[in-house]
Design a protein around this motif. Sequence first.
Motif, PDB file in Angstrom:
ATOM      1  N   ASP A 186     -14.917  39.792 107.599  1.00  0.00           N
ATOM      2  CA  ASP A 186     -14.773  40.086 106.181  1.00  0.00           C
ATOM      3  C   ASP A 186     -13.316  39.888 105.777  1.00  0.00           C
ATOM      4  O   ASP A 186     -12.412  39.954 106.614  1.00  0.00           O
ATOM      5  CB  ASP A 186     -15.202  41.528 105.899  1.00  0.00           C
ATOM      6  N   ASN A 187     -13.097  39.612 104.508  1.00  0.00           N
ATOM      7  CA  ASN A 187     -11.756  39.526 103.932  1.00  0.00           C
ATOM      8  C   ASN A 187     -11.617  40.660 102.940  1.00  0.00           C
ATOM      9  O   ASN A 187     -12.503  40.864 102.101  1.00  0.00           O
ATOM     10  CB  ASN A 187     -11.543  38.183 103.218  1.00  0.00           C
ATOM     11  N   TYR A 188     -10.506  41.390 103.026  1.00  0.00           N
ATOM     12  CA  TYR A 188     -10.278  42.539 102.170  1.00  0.00           C
ATOM     13  C   TYR A 188      -9.129  42.243 101.216  1.00  0.00           C
ATOM     14  O   TYR A 188      -8.033  41.909 101.645  1.00  0.00           O
ATOM     15  CB  TYR A 188      -9.984  43.785 103.014  1.00  0.00           C
ATOM     16  N   ARG A 189      -9.420  42.361  99.938  1.00  0.00           N
ATOM     17  CA  ARG A 189      -8.430  42.103  98.890  1.00  0.00           C
ATOM     18  C   ARG A 189      -7.754  43.421  98.541  1.00  0.00           C
ATOM     19  O   ARG A 189      -8.421  44.434  98.338  1.00  0.00           O
ATOM     20  CB  ARG A 189      -9.133  41.524  97.662  1.00  0.00           C
ATOM     21  N   LEU A 190      -6.422  43.416  98.489  1.00  0.00           N
ATOM     22  CA  LEU A 190      -5.646  44.608  98.162  1.00  0.00           C
ATOM     23  C   LEU A 190      -5.148  44.488  96.731  1.00  0.00           C
ATOM     24  O   LEU A 190      -4.573  43.471  96.344  1.00  0.00           O
ATOM     25  CB  LEU A 190      -4.452  44.744  99.119  1.00  0.00           C
ATOM     26  N   LEU A 191      -5.383  45.531  95.937  1.00  0.00           N
ATOM     27  CA  LEU A 191      -5.003  45.513  94.525  1.00  0.00           C
ATOM     28  C   LEU A 191      -4.315  46.822  94.157  1.00  0.00           C
ATOM     29  O   LEU A 191      -4.792  47.897  94.514  1.00  0.00           O
ATOM     30  CB  LEU A 191      -6.245  45.351  93.642  1.00  0.00           C
ATOM     31  N   SER A 192      -3.206  46.716  93.437  1.00  0.00           N
ATOM     32  CA  SER A 192      -2.530  47.895  92.918  1.00  0.00           C
ATOM     33  C   SER A 192      -2.247  47.664  91.445  1.00  0.00           C
ATOM     34  O   SER A 192      -1.735  46.609  91.064  1.00  0.00           O
ATOM     35  CB  SER A 192      -1.231  48.149  93.681  1.00  0.00           C
ATOM     36  N   ASP A 193      -2.605  48.633  90.614  1.00  0.00           N
ATOM     37  CA  ASP A 193      -2.468  48.445  89.169  1.00  0.00           C
ATOM     38  C   ASP A 193      -1.209  49.115  88.603  1.00  0.00           C
ATOM     39  O   ASP A 193      -1.160  49.469  87.445  1.00  0.00           O
ATOM     40  CB  ASP A 193      -3.704  48.951  88.436  1.00  0.00           C
ATOM     41  N   THR A 194      -0.202  49.255  89.418  1.00  0.00           N
ATOM     42  CA  THR A 194       1.024  49.897  88.962  1.00  0.00           C
ATOM     43  C   THR A 194       2.021  48.872  88.430  1.00  0.00           C
ATOM     44  O   THR A 194       2.115  47.763  88.928  1.00  0.00           O
ATOM     45  CB  THR A 194       1.673  50.721  90.093  1.00  0.00           C
ATOM     46  N   PHE A 195       2.731  49.264  87.378  1.00  0.00           N
ATOM     47  CA  PHE A 195       3.801  48.432  86.851  1.00  0.00           C
ATOM     48  C   PHE A 195       5.163  48.993  87.246  1.00  0.00           C
ATOM     49  O   PHE A 195       6.183  48.385  86.987  1.00  0.00           O
ATOM     50  CB  PHE A 195       3.703  48.324  85.324  1.00  0.00           C
ATOM     51  N   PRO A 245     -12.002  40.335 111.682  1.00  0.00           N
ATOM     52  CA  PRO A 245     -13.223  39.892 112.362  1.00  0.00           C
ATOM     53  C   PRO A 245     -14.268  41.004 112.472  1.00  0.00           C
ATOM     54  O   PRO A 245     -13.958  42.183 112.319  1.00  0.00           O
ATOM     55  CB  PRO A 245     -12.728  39.483 113.763  1.00  0.00           C
ATOM     56  N   SER A 246     -15.484  40.622 112.757  1.00  0.00           N
ATOM     57  CA  SER A 246     -16.576  41.561 112.951  1.00  0.00           C
ATOM     58  C   SER A 246     -16.238  42.567 114.049  1.00  0.00           C
ATOM     59  O   SER A 246     -15.696  42.196 115.086  1.00  0.00           O
ATOM     60  CB  SER A 246     -17.836  40.775 113.324  1.00  0.00           C
ATOM     61  N   HIS A 247     -16.560  43.830 113.813  1.00  0.00           N
ATOM     62  CA  HIS A 247     -16.346  44.914 114.784  1.00  0.00           C
ATOM     63  C   HIS A 247     -14.905  44.938 115.298  1.00  0.00           C
ATOM     64  O   HIS A 247     -14.671  45.064 116.503  1.00  0.00           O
ATOM     65  CB  HIS A 247     -17.336  44.813 115.945  1.00  0.00           C
ATOM     66  N   ASP A 248     -13.970  44.806 114.375  1.00  0.00           N
ATOM     67  CA  ASP A 248     -12.556  44.796 114.737  1.00  0.00           C
ATOM     68  C   ASP A 248     -11.768  45.572 113.689  1.00  0.00           C
ATOM     69  O   ASP A 248     -12.341  46.064 112.716  1.00  0.00           O
ATOM     70  CB  ASP A 248     -12.057  43.350 114.837  1.00  0.00           C
ATOM     71  N   ALA A 249     -10.486  45.679 113.894  1.00  0.00           N
ATOM     72  CA  ALA A 249      -9.616  46.395 112.964  1.00  0.00           C
ATOM     73  C   ALA A 249      -8.302  45.646 112.818  1.00  0.00           C
ATOM     74  O   ALA A 249      -7.939  44.840 113.680  1.00  0.00           O
ATOM     75  CB  ALA A 249      -9.356  47.813 113.471  1.00  0.00           C
ATOM     76  N   LYS A 250      -7.621  45.910 111.714  1.00  0.00           N
ATOM     77  CA  LYS A 250      -6.308  45.307 111.490  1.00  0.00           C
ATOM     78  C   LYS A 250      -5.440  46.298 110.742  1.00  0.00           C
ATOM     79  O   LYS A 250      -5.924  47.036 109.884  1.00  0.00           O
ATOM     80  CB  LYS A 250      -6.429  44.010 110.692  1.00  0.00           C
TER      81      LYS A 250
END
Length: 128
Positions: free
Chosen positions: A59-68, A87-92
């Motif tokens: 999976d790909n995880y998108r990081l978003l922050s709405d702070t100015f 990757p599947s069954h993994d961590a980062k």
Amino acid sequence: MGQVRACALVFTLLIAFPAVIAQSFSPWEAFTNTIDADIKQGEDAIIELSLINNQESSDNYRLLSDTFSFNVRSEPPSDYLSSVPVPSHDAKRVRLSFRPVVDLDPGTYQVSLAVRSSLDGSTKTLYV
């Protein structure tokens, strides 16, 4: 006395086991660890974001922050600018830094960080 200890142990296991099972079946998890939160003008607050993919596919995880008020950066920059592949069954782990872009009064600030799974579209919001 031995029966009381055995009953207490069984009771504890019955309470803890469903929480462990529920967590292990969650499609993915995200949590933070603060590295440096006390900053002065011109310094960065630093956190470590951990992403755990329990899914059968990568999976790909998108990081978003709405702070100015804060500039958010990651190392490598692509983790924040595009997405974090896990990757599947993994961590980062991803190291994120937050630098004020304006002169802020001394105090405590909370910044929201949304993490979105590209595989199932779900989002988790963390506050750092």
